[in-house]
Design an enzyme around this catalytic site. Structure first.
Site, PDB file in Angstrom:
ATOM      1  N   GLN A 257      31.793   6.226 -38.527  1.00 20.93           N
ATOM      2  CA  GLN A 257      30.493   5.978 -37.895  1.00 20.93           C
ATOM      3  C   GLN A 257      29.383   5.753 -38.923  1.00 20.93           C
ATOM      4  OE1 GLN A 257      29.814   5.357 -34.839  1.00 20.93           O
ATOM      5  NE2 GLN A 257      31.679   6.007 -33.809  1.00 20.93           N
TER       6      GLN A 257
ATOM      7  N   HIS B 298      36.284  -2.216 -36.168  1.00 16.34           N
ATOM      8  CA  HIS B 298      35.644  -2.578 -34.908  1.00 16.34           C
ATOM      9  C   HIS B 298      34.339  -1.832 -34.653  1.00 16.34           C
ATOM     10  CE1 HIS B 298      36.951   0.840 -32.201  1.00 16.34           C
ATOM     11  NE2 HIS B 298      37.757   1.015 -33.231  1.00 16.34           N
TER      12      HIS B 298
ATOM     13  N   CYS C   5      36.142   7.503 -28.106  1.00 22.12           N
ATOM     14  CA  CYS C   5      37.019   7.127 -29.219  1.00 22.12           C
ATOM     15  C   CYS C   5      38.413   7.723 -29.110  1.00 22.12           C
ATOM     16  CB  CYS C   5      36.380   7.534 -30.539  1.00 22.12           C
ATOM     17  SG  CYS C   5      34.805   6.722 -30.831  1.00 22.12           S
TER      18      CYS C   5
ATOM     19  N   ASN D  44      30.340  11.373 -34.467  1.00 25.14           N
ATOM     20  CA  ASN D  44      30.442  10.251 -33.540  1.00 25.14           C
ATOM     21  C   ASN D  44      29.810  10.530 -32.178  1.00 25.14           C
ATOM     22  OD1 ASN D  44      32.867  12.044 -33.628  1.00 25.14           O
ATOM     23  ND2 ASN D  44      33.346  10.975 -31.732  1.00 25.14           N
TER      24      ASN D  44
ATOM     25  N   THR E 153      54.003  -5.864 -43.259  1.00 23.62           N
ATOM     26  CA  THR E 153      53.322  -7.127 -43.516  1.00 23.62           C
ATOM     27  C   THR E 153      51.842  -7.001 -43.177  1.00 23.62           C
ATOM     28  OG1 THR E 153      55.320  -8.390 -43.043  1.00 23.62           O
ATOM     29  CG2 THR E 153      53.228  -9.577 -42.913  1.00 23.62           C
TER      30      THR E 153
ATOM     31  N   GLY F  13      40.691   3.252 -38.216  1.00 21.67           N
ATOM     32  CA  GLY F  13      40.231   4.560 -38.672  1.00 21.67           C
ATOM     33  C   GLY F  13      41.241   5.665 -38.466  1.00 21.67           C
ATOM     34  N   THR F  14      41.959   5.645 -37.355  1.00 22.82           N
ATOM     35  CA  THR F  14      42.928   6.705 -37.086  1.00 22.82           C
ATOM     36  C   THR F  14      44.021   6.732 -38.138  1.00 22.82           C
ATOM     37  OG1 THR F  14      42.514   6.753 -34.698  1.00 22.82           O
ATOM     38  CG2 THR F  14      44.664   7.517 -35.450  1.00 22.82           C
TER      39      THR F  14
END
Length: 384
Positions: A180, A202, A326, A150, A238, A70-71
């Site tokens: 979220q 995750h 987070c 969140n 990759t 997400g970041t």
């Protein structure tokens, strides 16, 4: 009894996702850029994951770009659009309650000369369309808002905002942090006016280090990582095929029997709020009804610091977050809690409980029973 109630920080990787990853780590481990058969197999796994994910959003597979989470997705969306559109304008809009992976890229933009407007929220954490209407300008190039907060679980009026933008400011790019929200609500970017959508693996029982950014076809965005030109040059490097494939499996799984899963989460949330509110000095932050997310409950306890309660619960094998887990494990005053006007004495007395589809009522009963014993005892040591 071990009671994991920190599912907004991360979730347990599903069995099917784990098995798929092991297969691609140990057997079909080719590089998707290689021209031989093992490379083709890996490339097909990446394509298959994009197809699974796109079907959950009703978008095209070619609009899914894989990231490390997400970041990175948020950084690519915000910095990439700002760079691509800066000749048209340098005004961007976000809110006061965004996750650091959105807030900090906007701070970077400020350092680069962009003007950032931060939208306020009401006491339940909601942004309003009228506030956006009051600040948007002809030189605005980007609006970036989270779908679900969140920390307190506020669901923002994304569809209302997105459709208004498309009708009135079609050139303004609308980015949504859905980290979220994905897997907790049905999201239809095309119908909601969403141009960019960030997701992390995750949070939905996929692997850490996996995520994607939906980029609506024809949106102008510059890459922030350069190299071998993978993913049409948008995200070089990759591809992490095992993580991508695991994310694809998790995305497909999370939306199977979706209504039943969400009903289960709301049943747990309703029960937990009802019972935890009976404890003296406890306050639930945000809306208690189903206008909030089904999996997050923010609880402030008068006279008990969050860190103290967190470790007291940890001693009983109950795992929660102090506000939000987070970012880092360094305590800091929550921008979200300040923005909703939480009293100063509760800012460092707030913990977050977050559930998954695997959470049980028995786990909640155990946590509640321990809280009923621990909180009155801890309150005796209130600082004066």
């Amino acid at each position: 009894m071990e009671c994991y109630l920190d599912n907004s920080a991360t979730t347990k990787c599903s069995q099917a996702a784990t098995e798929k990853m092991v297969e691609l780590l140990t057997k079909e481990f080719g590089n998707p850029s290689s021209m031989h058969e093992m490379g083709m197999i890996a490339e097909n796994e990446v394509k298959a994951a994009a197809e699974k994910i796109s079907s959950t959003l009703k978008v095209q597979p070619k609009e899914i770009y894989f990231t490390s989470g997400g970041t990175e997705s948020n950084n690519l969306a915000i910095l990439g659009v700002a760079d691509a559109a800066k000749r048209r304008g340098m005004h961007v809009i976000t809110s006061m309650i965004e996750h650091p992976s959105v807030a900090n890229p906007f701070h970077v933009l400020e350092e680069r000369g962009y003007e950032v407007t931060y939208l306020p929220v009401d006491e339940q954490g909601h942004i309003t369309l009228s506030d956006l209407q009051n600040v948007i300008r002809d030189d605005t190039i980007l609006v970036s808002l989270m779908y679900i907060n969140n920390e307190i679980g506020a669901i923002e009026p994304i569809s209302e905002i997105g459709n208004w933008l498309k009708a009135n400011y079609p050139e303004v790019v609308f980015h949504v942090d859905a980290i979220q929200a994905y897997g907790k609500i049905l999201i239809r970017p095309k119908k909601e006016g969403i141009d960019l959508l960030s997701v992390s693996g995750h949070k939905i029982h996929g692997p850490k280090g996996s995520g994607f950014l939906y980029i609506r076809d024809k949106i102008k965005i510059h890459p922030i990582i350069f190299g071998g030109g993978q993913q049409k040059g948008m995200r070089s490097g990759t591809e992490n095929v095992p993580a991508i494939a695991g994310l694809g499996v998790a995305a497909q799984e999370i939306y199977e029997q979706f209504d039943e899963k969400i009903a289960h989460l709301y049943e747990l949330r309703d029960y937990f709020i009802s019972e935890v509110s009976k404890i003296d000095g406890v306050r639930v932050n945000g809306a208690a009804d189903h206008s909030n997310a089904p999996h997050i409950v923010s609880v402030s306890t008068k006279g008990v610091r969050a860190e103290v309660l967190l470790h007291a619960l940890e001693d009983k094998h109950i795992y929660v977050s102090a506000g939000s887990a987070c970012s880092s494990n360094k305590p800091a005053v929550s921008a979200t809690l300040k923005a909703i006007g939480l009293p100063n004495d509760l800012l460092d007395a707030t913990v977050r409980f977050s559930f998954s589809v695997h959470t049980t009522k028995e786990e909640l009963d155990y946590a509640l029973s321990q809280m009923n014993q621990l909180i009155p005892m801890l309150q005796k040591y209130t600082r004066h």
